[in-house]
Design an enzyme around this catalytic site. Structure first.
Site, PDB file in Angstrom:
ATOM      1  N   HIS A  73     -18.827  -6.804  24.199  1.00 52.01           N
ATOM      2  CA  HIS A  73     -19.074  -5.727  25.660  1.00 52.01           C
ATOM      3  C   HIS A  73     -20.915  -5.769  24.990  1.00 52.01           C
ATOM      4  O   HIS A  73     -20.572  -5.235  23.982  1.00 52.01           O
ATOM      5  CB  HIS A  73     -18.673  -4.732  26.549  1.00 52.01           C
ATOM      6  CG  HIS A  73     -17.466  -5.402  26.878  1.00 52.01           C
ATOM      7  ND1 HIS A  73     -16.703  -4.183  27.158  1.00 52.01           N
ATOM      8  CD2 HIS A  73     -16.789  -6.504  27.495  1.00 52.01           C
ATOM      9  CE1 HIS A  73     -15.946  -4.937  27.725  1.00 52.01           C
ATOM     10  NE2 HIS A  73     -16.172  -5.527  27.856  1.00 52.01           N
ATOM     11  N   ARG A 133     -10.606 -12.417  24.068  1.00 51.25           N
ATOM     12  CA  ARG A 133     -10.796 -13.163  25.468  1.00 51.25           C
ATOM     13  C   ARG A 133      -9.556 -14.242  25.533  1.00 51.25           C
ATOM     14  O   ARG A 133     -10.064 -14.841  24.414  1.00 51.25           O
ATOM     15  CB  ARG A 133     -12.239 -13.666  25.743  1.00 51.25           C
ATOM     16  CG  ARG A 133     -13.227 -12.653  26.404  1.00 51.25           C
ATOM     17  CD  ARG A 133     -14.624 -13.297  25.968  1.00 51.25           C
ATOM     18  NE  ARG A 133     -15.675 -11.906  27.002  1.00 51.25           N
ATOM     19  CZ  ARG A 133     -16.925 -11.159  25.970  1.00 51.25           C
ATOM     20  NH1 ARG A 133     -16.129 -11.734  24.455  1.00 51.25           N
ATOM     21  NH2 ARG A 133     -16.847  -9.845  26.583  1.00 51.25           N
ATOM     22  N   HIS A 153      -5.436 -11.671  30.694  1.00 51.17           N
ATOM     23  CA  HIS A 153      -6.623 -11.102  31.147  1.00 51.17           C
ATOM     24  C   HIS A 153      -6.205  -9.582  30.882  1.00 51.17           C
ATOM     25  O   HIS A 153      -6.512  -8.702  30.454  1.00 51.17           O
ATOM     26  CB  HIS A 153      -8.186 -11.166  31.643  1.00 51.17           C
ATOM     27  CG  HIS A 153      -9.081 -11.950  30.759  1.00 51.17           C
ATOM     28  ND1 HIS A 153      -8.784 -13.451  31.152  1.00 51.17           N
ATOM     29  CD2 HIS A 153      -9.967 -11.356  30.292  1.00 51.17           C
ATOM     30  CE1 HIS A 153      -9.931 -13.688  30.447  1.00 51.17           C
ATOM     31  NE2 HIS A 153     -10.570 -12.821  29.765  1.00 51.17           N
ATOM     32  N   LYS A 184     -18.733 -14.321  24.062  1.00 46.95           N
ATOM     33  CA  LYS A 184     -19.157 -14.801  25.376  1.00 46.95           C
ATOM     34  C   LYS A 184     -20.494 -15.098  24.774  1.00 46.95           C
ATOM     35  O   LYS A 184     -21.511 -14.077  23.880  1.00 46.95           O
ATOM     36  CB  LYS A 184     -18.995 -13.363  26.355  1.00 46.95           C
ATOM     37  CG  LYS A 184     -19.829 -13.909  27.404  1.00 46.95           C
ATOM     38  CD  LYS A 184     -19.452 -12.966  28.725  1.00 46.95           C
ATOM     39  CE  LYS A 184     -19.596 -13.412  30.165  1.00 46.95           C
ATOM     40  NZ  LYS A 184     -18.839 -11.795  30.987  1.00 46.95           N
ATOM     41  N   ARG A 228      -5.675  -8.621  27.953  1.00 48.44           N
ATOM     42  CA  ARG A 228      -6.950  -7.856  27.224  1.00 48.44           C
ATOM     43  C   ARG A 228      -6.779  -6.259  27.925  1.00 48.44           C
ATOM     44  O   ARG A 228      -7.612  -5.453  27.044  1.00 48.44           O
ATOM     45  CB  ARG A 228      -7.951  -9.248  27.321  1.00 48.44           C
ATOM     46  CG  ARG A 228      -9.425  -8.259  26.718  1.00 48.44           C
ATOM     47  CD  ARG A 228     -10.380 -10.015  26.951  1.00 48.44           C
ATOM     48  NE  ARG A 228     -12.113  -8.678  27.497  1.00 48.44           N
ATOM     49  CZ  ARG A 228     -12.755  -8.691  26.603  1.00 48.44           C
ATOM     50  NH1 ARG A 228     -11.663  -9.094  25.482  1.00 48.44           N
ATOM     51  NH2 ARG A 228     -13.469  -8.628  26.860  1.00 48.44           N
ATOM     52  N   TYR A 283     -13.324   0.864  32.147  1.00 43.36           N
ATOM     53  CA  TYR A 283     -11.929   1.594  31.609  1.00 43.36           C
ATOM     54  C   TYR A 283     -12.508   3.593  31.383  1.00 43.36           C
ATOM     55  O   TYR A 283     -10.614   3.195  31.373  1.00 43.36           O
ATOM     56  CB  TYR A 283     -11.451   0.509  30.318  1.00 43.36           C
ATOM     57  CG  TYR A 283     -11.700  -0.875  29.800  1.00 43.36           C
ATOM     58  CD1 TYR A 283     -10.456  -1.044  31.236  1.00 43.36           C
ATOM     59  CD2 TYR A 283     -12.688  -1.568  29.819  1.00 43.36           C
ATOM     60  CE1 TYR A 283     -10.605  -2.487  30.779  1.00 43.36           C
ATOM     61  CE2 TYR A 283     -12.411  -2.918  29.685  1.00 43.36           C
ATOM     62  CZ  TYR A 283     -11.551  -3.516  30.835  1.00 43.36           C
ATOM     63  OH  TYR A 283     -10.935  -5.016  30.482  1.00 43.36           O
TER      64      TYR A 283
END
Length: 306
Positions: free
Chosen positions: A266, A149, A240, A174, A243, A275
């Site tokens: 995640h 990120r 991003h 995150k 990414r 994705y």
């Protein structure tokens, strides 16, 4: 509707302008939204604001959705109705807010834009012409190599990289989560090249400005914009996308969604599943171009015969 009902709308609009101090554009939008709903009510023989039920609001929203009005616009419709009925409640004109618990249809998930492998190579293989560009290429290589990120990239310190093992440590993921991410060979070379020319400042930050300060997220974005402009890239690229491209390319090659989930950091595989839709789009594109029974393949063949 009756004059009294029209007057309630006018009082609400005056309240928005004079007490809430909303922008005139917002007041005009709310006025338009409420008049549209009033016309709908008239057609249903609902002539007073007190007669409107939650079911009426739901049917109105369903009709708007059926007319293919965007989810964003429908959410604004509901916002106008809720705000209007809060005003009516406050002035004791109605007893309930019929729009309070009505939900707008969910907006379709937008698939993240990705670059293909050749586009990524074009961005990363271009020759740097200055110390700052050497730094920038190292950043972009690491972005794509490790699937970071933007916030994680700028918080990296020298000590977070393990060149011997080919990994880096993400300490500010995150939700405060930490993880290890792969450090690709090309990224390692680019970073080492940067470290050899990096200005000598006593800072732990991996990527710094010419003044020795840790780069901000905004600066990385601006540097990427400048880099792709220099390359005459014909597509808007934001950080991003690197990414997203990492995730899409890795999933397309490996088909291992759990591994990609871990690499991206995640917490849920459901987040990573977006994705898989990108991957299917690629497969669908291949099908359209190649399968003899696909419409696009037939059109291409017919053109070649002309």
């Amino acid at each position: 509707m009756y004059a009294a009902e029209e007057e309630a709308v006018n009082l609400f609009l005056r309240y928005l302008r004079e007490e809430k101090r909303v922008a005139e554009r917002t007041a005009i939008s709310y006025q338009s939204d409420l008049r549209r709903f009033a016309d709908y009510c008239k057609a249903k023989d609902i002539l007073q604001w007190t007669d409107v039920q939650a079911s009426d609001v739901r049917q109105y929203i369903a009709a708007r959705h059926k007319d293919r009005i965007s989810s964003k616009t429908i959410r604004r419709d509901l916002a106008a109705l809720r705000s209007f009925y809060r005003f009516l409640l406050k002035s004791n004109r109605v007893a309930v807010n019929p729009a309070l618990h009505v939900k707008a249809p969910k907006a379709p998930k937008r698939l993240p834009k990705v670059l293909d492998v050749d586009q990524m190579a074009g961005i990363l293989d271009a020759e740097a012409g200055s110390v700052l560009e050497i730094r920038d290429v190292a950043m972009f290589e690491l972005f794509y190599s490790s699937g970071l990120r933007l916030s994680e990239l700028v918080m990296l310190d020298d000590v977070d990289l393990d060149f011997a093992e080919g990994f880096l440590r993400v300490r500010f993921g995150k939700g405060g989560k930490q993880r290890r991410a792969p450090l690709g060979s090309k990224a390692a070379v680019a970073i080492n090249t940067w470290l050899k020319v990096r200005p000598d400042f006593s800072t732990p930050a991996l990527f710094i400005s010419s003044a020795g300060r840790r780069l901000s997220q905004r600066t990385v974005q601006l540097r990427l914009n400048r880099w792709v402009a220099k390359l005459d890239f014909d597509e808007h690229v934001h950080p991003h996308m690197l990414r997203h491209s990492f995730a899409s390319h890795l999933l397309e090659s490996s088909q291992d969604i759990r591994a990609v989930q871990e690499l991206l950091g995640h917490s849920s595989v459901a987040t990573t599943q977006i994705y898989t839709h990108l991957d299917f789009q690629h497969l669908a594109s291949v099908y359209d171009k190649a399968h003899p029974r696909s419409r696009k393949a037939r059109e291409s063949e017919e053109k070649s015969r002309e």
